[in-house]
Scaffold this active site. Sequence first.
Site, PDB file in Angstrom:
ATOM      1  N   GLU B 127       3.345 -31.090   1.818  1.00  0.00           N
ATOM      2  CA  GLU B 127       4.504 -30.203   1.958  1.00  0.00           C
ATOM      3  C   GLU B 127       4.103 -29.024   2.837  1.00  0.00           C
ATOM      4  N   PRO B 128       5.086 -28.283   3.326  1.00  0.00           N
ATOM      5  CA  PRO B 128       4.733 -27.109   4.147  1.00  0.00           C
ATOM      6  C   PRO B 128       3.737 -26.188   3.434  1.00  0.00           C
ATOM      7  N   ALA B 130       1.648 -27.182   0.924  1.00  0.00           N
ATOM      8  CA  ALA B 130       0.605 -27.919   0.208  1.00  0.00           C
ATOM      9  C   ALA B 130       0.045 -29.028   1.077  1.00  0.00           C
ATOM     10  N   ILE B 157       5.305 -36.973   7.058  1.00  0.00           N
ATOM     11  CA  ILE B 157       5.244 -38.247   6.336  1.00  0.00           C
ATOM     12  C   ILE B 157       5.340 -39.422   7.315  1.00  0.00           C
ATOM     13  N   GLY B 343     -14.174 -39.320  34.559  1.00  0.00           N
ATOM     14  CA  GLY B 343     -13.883 -38.262  35.523  1.00  0.00           C
ATOM     15  C   GLY B 343     -12.401 -37.924  35.514  1.00  0.00           C
ATOM     16  N   GLY B 344     -11.875 -37.572  36.683  1.00  0.00           N
ATOM     17  CA  GLY B 344     -10.470 -37.183  36.773  1.00  0.00           C
ATOM     18  C   GLY B 344      -9.525 -38.293  36.340  1.00  0.00           C
ATOM     19  N   GLU B 367      -5.506 -37.396   5.744  1.00  0.00           N
ATOM     20  CA  GLU B 367      -6.103 -37.961   4.528  1.00  0.00           C
ATOM     21  C   GLU B 367      -7.379 -37.220   4.145  1.00  0.00           C
ATOM     22  N   GLY B 368      -7.275 -35.912   4.184  1.00  0.00           N
ATOM     23  CA  GLY B 368      -8.406 -35.057   3.831  1.00  0.00           C
ATOM     24  C   GLY B 368      -9.133 -34.598   5.077  1.00  0.00           C
ATOM     25  N   SER B 370     -11.910 -32.681   7.589  1.00  0.00           N
ATOM     26  CA  SER B 370     -13.378 -32.713   7.567  1.00  0.00           C
ATOM     27  C   SER B 370     -13.928 -31.711   6.555  1.00  0.00           C
TER      28      SER B 370
HETATM   29  C1  LIG Z   1      -5.883 -32.319  36.830  1.00  0.00           C
HETATM   30  C2  LIG Z   1      -6.726 -32.465  38.047  1.00  0.00           C
HETATM   31  C3  LIG Z   1      -6.509 -31.674  39.166  1.00  0.00           C
HETATM   32  C4  LIG Z   1      -7.284 -31.801  40.316  1.00  0.00           C
HETATM   33  N1  LIG Z   1      -7.007 -31.047  41.410  1.00  0.00           N
HETATM   34  C5  LIG Z   1      -7.686 -31.255  42.569  1.00  0.00           C
HETATM   35  C6  LIG Z   1      -7.350 -30.559  43.761  1.00  0.00           C
HETATM   36  O1  LIG Z   1      -6.458 -29.723  43.780  1.00  0.00           O
HETATM   37  N2  LIG Z   1      -8.048 -30.811  44.901  1.00  0.00           N
HETATM   38  C7  LIG Z   1      -9.037 -31.723  44.948  1.00  0.00           C
HETATM   39  O2  LIG Z   1      -9.628 -31.920  46.005  1.00  0.00           O
HETATM   40  N3  LIG Z   1      -9.400 -32.410  43.812  1.00  0.00           N
HETATM   41  C8  LIG Z   1      -8.750 -32.189  42.639  1.00  0.00           C
HETATM   42  N4  LIG Z   1      -9.087 -32.901  41.491  1.00  0.00           N
HETATM   43  C9  LIG Z   1     -10.202 -33.835  41.546  1.00  0.00           C
HETATM   44  C10 LIG Z   1     -11.447 -33.339  40.778  1.00  0.00           C
HETATM   45  O3  LIG Z   1     -12.119 -32.331  41.504  1.00  0.00           O
HETATM   46  C11 LIG Z   1     -12.326 -34.571  40.517  1.00  0.00           C
HETATM   47  O4  LIG Z   1     -11.688 -35.312  39.531  1.00  0.00           O
HETATM   48  C12 LIG Z   1     -13.741 -34.193  40.088  1.00  0.00           C
HETATM   49  O5  LIG Z   1     -14.484 -33.673  41.179  1.00  0.00           O
HETATM   50  C13 LIG Z   1     -14.492 -35.389  39.537  1.00  0.00           C
HETATM   51  O6  LIG Z   1     -14.465 -36.440  40.446  1.00  0.00           O
HETATM   52  P1  LIG Z   1     -13.962 -37.872  39.972  1.00  0.00           P
HETATM   53  O7  LIG Z   1     -12.751 -37.741  39.157  1.00  0.00           O
HETATM   54  O8  LIG Z   1     -13.888 -38.737  41.155  1.00  0.00           O
HETATM   55  O9  LIG Z   1     -15.106 -38.369  39.022  1.00  0.00           O
HETATM   56  P2  LIG Z   1     -16.463 -39.080  39.461  1.00  0.00           P
HETATM   57  O10 LIG Z   1     -17.135 -38.299  40.506  1.00  0.00           O
HETATM   58  O11 LIG Z   1     -16.195 -40.501  39.699  1.00  0.00           O
HETATM   59  O12 LIG Z   1     -17.317 -38.927  38.146  1.00  0.00           O
HETATM   60  C14 LIG Z   1     -17.247 -39.822  37.062  1.00  0.00           C
HETATM   61  C15 LIG Z   1     -18.339 -39.467  36.093  1.00  0.00           C
HETATM   62  O13 LIG Z   1     -19.614 -39.715  36.679  1.00  0.00           O
HETATM   63  C16 LIG Z   1     -20.417 -38.552  36.644  1.00  0.00           C
HETATM   64  N5  LIG Z   1     -21.283 -38.560  37.809  1.00  0.00           N
HETATM   65  C17 LIG Z   1     -20.956 -38.721  39.120  1.00  0.00           C
HETATM   66  N6  LIG Z   1     -22.036 -38.684  39.867  1.00  0.00           N
HETATM   67  C18 LIG Z   1     -23.100 -38.465  39.060  1.00  0.00           C
HETATM   68  C19 LIG Z   1     -24.506 -38.308  39.262  1.00  0.00           C
HETATM   69  N7  LIG Z   1     -25.049 -38.385  40.441  1.00  0.00           N
HETATM   70  N8  LIG Z   1     -25.275 -38.094  38.192  1.00  0.00           N
HETATM   71  C20 LIG Z   1     -24.732 -38.030  36.962  1.00  0.00           C
HETATM   72  N9  LIG Z   1     -23.420 -38.170  36.717  1.00  0.00           N
HETATM   73  C21 LIG Z   1     -22.618 -38.383  37.757  1.00  0.00           C
HETATM   74  C22 LIG Z   1     -19.417 -37.419  36.612  1.00  0.00           C
HETATM   75  O14 LIG Z   1     -19.999 -36.247  36.099  1.00  0.00           O
HETATM   76  C23 LIG Z   1     -18.336 -37.990  35.711  1.00  0.00           C
HETATM   77  O15 LIG Z   1     -18.734 -37.878  34.369  1.00  0.00           O
HETATM   78  C24 LIG Z   1      -8.334 -32.749  40.337  1.00  0.00           C
HETATM   79  C25 LIG Z   1      -8.584 -33.519  39.195  1.00  0.00           C
HETATM   80  C26 LIG Z   1      -7.791 -33.385  38.079  1.00  0.00           C
HETATM   81  C27 LIG Z   1      -8.075 -34.246  36.871  1.00  0.00           C
HETATM   82  C1  LIG Z   2      -0.040 -37.368  12.145  1.00  0.00           C
HETATM   83  C2  LIG Z   2      -0.057 -36.987  10.690  1.00  0.00           C
HETATM   84  C3  LIG Z   2       0.386 -37.888   9.738  1.00  0.00           C
HETATM   85  C4  LIG Z   2       0.404 -37.550   8.378  1.00  0.00           C
HETATM   86  N1  LIG Z   2       0.891 -38.454   7.467  1.00  0.00           N
HETATM   87  C5  LIG Z   2       1.016 -38.063   6.171  1.00  0.00           C
HETATM   88  C6  LIG Z   2       1.637 -38.923   5.201  1.00  0.00           C
HETATM   89  O1  LIG Z   2       2.040 -40.044   5.514  1.00  0.00           O
HETATM   90  N2  LIG Z   2       1.802 -38.476   3.934  1.00  0.00           N
HETATM   91  C7  LIG Z   2       1.357 -37.250   3.541  1.00  0.00           C
HETATM   92  O2  LIG Z   2       1.551 -36.904   2.393  1.00  0.00           O
HETATM   93  N3  LIG Z   2       0.749 -36.413   4.426  1.00  0.00           N
HETATM   94  C8  LIG Z   2       0.578 -36.785   5.726  1.00  0.00           C
HETATM   95  N4  LIG Z   2      -0.014 -35.947   6.631  1.00  0.00           N
HETATM   96  C9  LIG Z   2      -0.470 -34.643   6.186  1.00  0.00           C
HETATM   97  C10 LIG Z   2      -1.997 -34.531   6.144  1.00  0.00           C
HETATM   98  O3  LIG Z   2      -2.510 -35.231   5.064  1.00  0.00           O
HETATM   99  C11 LIG Z   2      -2.327 -33.042   6.124  1.00  0.00           C
HETATM  100  O4  LIG Z   2      -2.048 -32.547   7.420  1.00  0.00           O
HETATM  101  C12 LIG Z   2      -3.752 -32.759   5.747  1.00  0.00           C
HETATM  102  O5  LIG Z   2      -3.981 -33.053   4.416  1.00  0.00           O
HETATM  103  C13 LIG Z   2      -4.131 -31.301   6.021  1.00  0.00           C
HETATM  104  O6  LIG Z   2      -3.203 -30.427   5.465  1.00  0.00           O
HETATM  105  P1  LIG Z   2      -2.545 -29.257   6.322  1.00  0.00           P
HETATM  106  O7  LIG Z   2      -2.080 -29.842   7.597  1.00  0.00           O
HETATM  107  O8  LIG Z   2      -1.548 -28.554   5.498  1.00  0.00           O
HETATM  108  O9  LIG Z   2      -3.730 -28.281   6.672  1.00  0.00           O
HETATM  109  P2  LIG Z   2      -4.288 -27.101   5.747  1.00  0.00           P
HETATM  110  O10 LIG Z   2      -4.553 -27.591   4.403  1.00  0.00           O
HETATM  111  O11 LIG Z   2      -3.395 -25.922   5.883  1.00  0.00           O
HETATM  112  O12 LIG Z   2      -5.653 -26.805   6.447  1.00  0.00           O
HETATM  113  C14 LIG Z   2      -5.832 -25.931   7.583  1.00  0.00           C
HETATM  114  C15 LIG Z   2      -7.317 -25.779   7.826  1.00  0.00           C
HETATM  115  O13 LIG Z   2      -7.926 -25.107   6.695  1.00  0.00           O
HETATM  116  C16 LIG Z   2      -8.986 -25.871   6.192  1.00  0.00           C
HETATM  117  N5  LIG Z   2      -9.097 -25.659   4.745  1.00  0.00           N
HETATM  118  C17 LIG Z   2      -8.129 -25.756   3.833  1.00  0.00           C
HETATM  119  N6  LIG Z   2      -8.619 -25.500   2.608  1.00  0.00           N
HETATM  120  C18 LIG Z   2      -9.946 -25.244   2.765  1.00  0.00           C
HETATM  121  C19 LIG Z   2     -11.016 -24.922   1.889  1.00  0.00           C
HETATM  122  N7  LIG Z   2     -10.816 -24.786   0.582  1.00  0.00           N
HETATM  123  N8  LIG Z   2     -12.242 -24.716   2.413  1.00  0.00           N
HETATM  124  C20 LIG Z   2     -12.451 -24.831   3.752  1.00  0.00           C
HETATM  125  N9  LIG Z   2     -11.479 -25.138   4.634  1.00  0.00           N
HETATM  126  C21 LIG Z   2     -10.240 -25.347   4.144  1.00  0.00           C
HETATM  127  C22 LIG Z   2      -8.645 -27.278   6.551  1.00  0.00           C
HETATM  128  O14 LIG Z   2      -9.794 -28.094   6.563  1.00  0.00           O
HETATM  129  C23 LIG Z   2      -8.055 -27.094   7.941  1.00  0.00           C
HETATM  130  O15 LIG Z   2      -9.074 -27.006   8.883  1.00  0.00           O
HETATM  131  C24 LIG Z   2      -0.062 -36.274   7.986  1.00  0.00           C
HETATM  132  C25 LIG Z   2      -0.522 -35.391   8.958  1.00  0.00           C
HETATM  133  C26 LIG Z   2      -0.521 -35.721  10.283  1.00  0.00           C
HETATM  134  C27 LIG Z   2      -1.016 -34.715  11.279  1.00  0.00           C
END
Ligand SMILES: Cc1cc2nc3c(=O)[nH]c(=O)nc-3n(C[C@H](O)[C@H](O)[C@H](O)COP(=O)(O)OP(=O)(O)OC[C@H]3O[C@@H](n4cnc5c(N)ncnc54)[C@H](O)[C@@H]3O)c2cc1C
Ligand SMILES: Cc1cc2nc3c(=O)[nH]c(=O)nc-3n(C[C@H](O)[C@H](O)[C@H](O)COP(=O)(O)OP(=O)(O)OC[C@H]3O[C@@H](n4cnc5c(N)ncnc54)[C@H](O)[C@@H]3O)c2cc1C
Lengths: 265, 384
Positions: B127-128, B130, B157, B343-344, B367-368, B370
């Site tokens: 609930e909101p 609980a 739910i 990457g991108g 479901e609980g 972390s």
């Molecule tokens: C939302 C968004 C906006 C963007 N806007 C622009 C923009 O305005 N202009 C523009 O020019 N680009 C833009 N980009 C591109 C962006 O800069 C590239 O996505 C980025 O440089 C990574 O290149 P890639 O996606 O080709 O990944 P890749 O280079 O293919 O990398 C894939 C994975 O391999 C890893 N990797 C690559 N080489 C190595 C290596 N030698 N050693 C270890 N790990 C390596 C990378 O770290 C990554 O985890 C955009 C991308 C996004 C997602």
């Molecule tokens: C996609 C989705 C589907 C769901 N489906 C169902 C369903 O089918 N039926 C149903 O009944 N519910 C459902 N839920 C609800 C779900 O079980 C709750 O979201 C969940 O139990 C956490 O409760 P809350 O969102 O109110 O967070 P809160 O309880 O408000 O928690 C907020 C934060 O505080 C932390 N916290 C709370 N108490 C403590 C404590 N004592 N010590 C340390 N940290 C604490 C939590 O870990 C969390 O990080 C769903 C939720 C989602 C997102």
Amino acid sequence: MKIGVLMKQVPDTETKIRIKDDASGIVVDGIKWVMNPYDEYAVEEALRIKEKKAGSTVTIISMGPKRSVETIRTGLAMGADSGILIDDPALEGADCYATAKALAKVMEPENFDLILCGKQAIDDDSAQVPQMVAEFLGMPQAMVIDKLVVSDDGKKATCYRRIEGGAKEVLEVDLPAIVAAEKGLNEPRYASLPGIMKAKSKPFKEINLGALGLKAEEVGAKGAKLKVKKYFLPAEKAPGKIIPGEPEDAARALVKMLREEAKVV
Amino acid sequence: MVFEPSAELKQFLETIRKFVEKECYPVEMEIEEKGEVPEHIIKGLCQLGLFGVTTPTEYGGLGLSIIDYCLILIELSRTNAAVRSQITTNNGVGSKGILFDGTEEQKKKYLPSLASGEKMASFALTEPGAGSDASAISTTAVKKGSNWAINGTKYFITNAPRASIFTVLALTDKEKRARGGITAFIVEKGTPGLVIGKIFKAMGNVGSKPAEVIFEDCQVPEENIIGGPKMVGQGFRTAMKSLNEARITLSASMIGFAERALKLARDYAKIRVQFGKPIAENQAIQWMLADSATEIYASRCMLFDAAARVDAGQKVDAMCSMTKVFASEMLCRVTDRSLQIHGGTGYIKESPIEHLYRDARMFRIVEGTSEIQRMIIARDVLKD
Ligand SMILES: Cc1cc2nc3c(=O)[nH]c(=O)nc-3n(C[C@H](O)[C@H](O)[C@H](O)COP(=O)(O)OP(=O)(O)OC[C@H]3O[C@@H](n4cnc5c(N)ncnc54)[C@H](O)[C@@H]3O)c2cc1C
Ligand SMILES: Cc1cc2nc3c(=O)[nH]c(=O)nc-3n(C[C@H](O)[C@H](O)[C@H](O)COP(=O)(O)OP(=O)(O)OC[C@H]3O[C@@H](n4cnc5c(N)ncnc54)[C@H](O)[C@@H]3O)c2cc1C
């Protein structure tokens, strides 16, 4: 109705094919074996007819090595009633002719009202066995069918197939006949767990050539009219070329290459 | 510890894998865009018998063990989370209360149609006011003649808009609360006063339709108390038992998602060429893959150990919590690395890793959380 379905076990469509070193065949280790996809349509169609016509039975017949049992079981799990596997070392190397001969022989005494199969097996892609079986059994045949209607009295079947230009050809055959399935005939069902459990206890028999009354000379490699000389993979495609530069210059360069290197224009 | 499924189950797992690849992969984007799992997928799940995996065969289910169900969930979770969500309420919290504590009549009346998938079940506890503290619910049920009148609002739910049968936890004694003051009711769709409210647009698990369920003087007969009138006040225990088992099965799904994410990353790393070679040849990428594979393996070991204990009837709440907290945090790390390797490309909607990354985030909350799992584990550690 008594329905027979011809089914072949083939490598999964995703298999990466490797050729044996001596080029005599493909390497089978590690291959995942599945039911030939076109045969799935045949099994499904048989089951749908069975569901409509009370008292019908569906028998799956396969020729192949021992492991084919698993795929027959898949058909039984989908809902077929019984299975027959023709397995004999002498059948190794059988071509379509020899295969059809053995399959026809095993089906003869069964007196099926309808035999369904896939239009081709996706491993060898020969698309010849159904026609040859029909010849051996002296039955009418309807190939590459994507819609099948069996008459209420079970005496005739109307079969539809696509032909060139998007038109349909409609065939009417007297039953018993053999009908080969094309994609689109139906959507094959998935075997449910209860289906899989039940499949275990369904009648299944394995027969060898002796039991069929066939000699090794007639079927298998010795009876084959076709000998495979060697297997090889298609040549790897050369990587594409990217022509850099301004579009006009690139187009000019492309035409030049097509003319001088590829010699196609 | 080697766990080998039976030959029949293996064949069934193959079938599910084929179903996922052939039917689910092509509609992954459609599910994300429309926020709905297509009808033919739900029909397919019915046909496979997946709505009653652990329901005993006498009530129309497959009668499998929790371990077997885990294997099935691993396979079914290699696609959008919402696909598994279709079946998990019927298999889990939506039916387990009835199965564990229901009367024979209730089991006969409800379980077969839930196991076949003809009807869908929802579990309404949160609930909101609980969430983690489920005992703080304010939805009440008051006896009126031979009926009980329910008032209050549940939210988040899962599957509520599709559901025909709700397990609802309501306060029947404000003083006693979790200790004898909460009762579990079965409320059927169409009961006057039961209203589906807002459907939430969630970050991930798109298509599972978490919604508000509102009760306005919603009257249900006494025979709808799970376990009958003698179980008035015992609902909290029923709910906790169902949730405990769900922690294990939920973890199985997380392993399926993580394995998919790792596979996507591996396949991409092998074909993506930068600096003149596949990125998979860089140690930086290899270590990410290695860490993911290691953590998935650890989760699998925890899962099968805990599931085997649950099947054997051992009370292993802490182990269930350990599995859930580890697997859900593992999943977030694995999907994060996998997206990084893309990457991108991984940041773009057409990429399955994009929705996997969002789907993953849910599992540290539902479901609980972390934190709540760690509370349960710590209580166990400190008890002696
Ligand atoms: C939302 C968004 C906006 C963007 N806007 C622009 C923009 O305005 N202009 C523009 O020019 N680009 C833009 N980009 C591109 C962006 O800069 C590239 O996505 C980025 O440089 C990574 O290149 P890639 O996606 O080709 O990944 P890749 O280079 O293919 O990398 C894939 C994975 O391999 C890893 N990797 C690559 N080489 C190595 C290596 N030698 N050693 C270890 N790990 C390596 C990378 O770290 C990554 O985890 C955009 C991308 C996004 C997602
Ligand atoms: C996609 C989705 C589907 C769901 N489906 C169902 C369903 O089918 N039926 C149903 O009944 N519910 C459902 N839920 C609800 C779900 O079980 C709750 O979201 C969940 O139990 C956490 O409760 P809350 O969102 O109110 O967070 P809160 O309880 O408000 O928690 C907020 C934060 O505080 C932390 N916290 C709370 N108490 C403590 C404590 N004592 N010590 C340390 N940290 C604490 C939590 O870990 C969390 O990080 C769903 C939720 C989602 C997102």
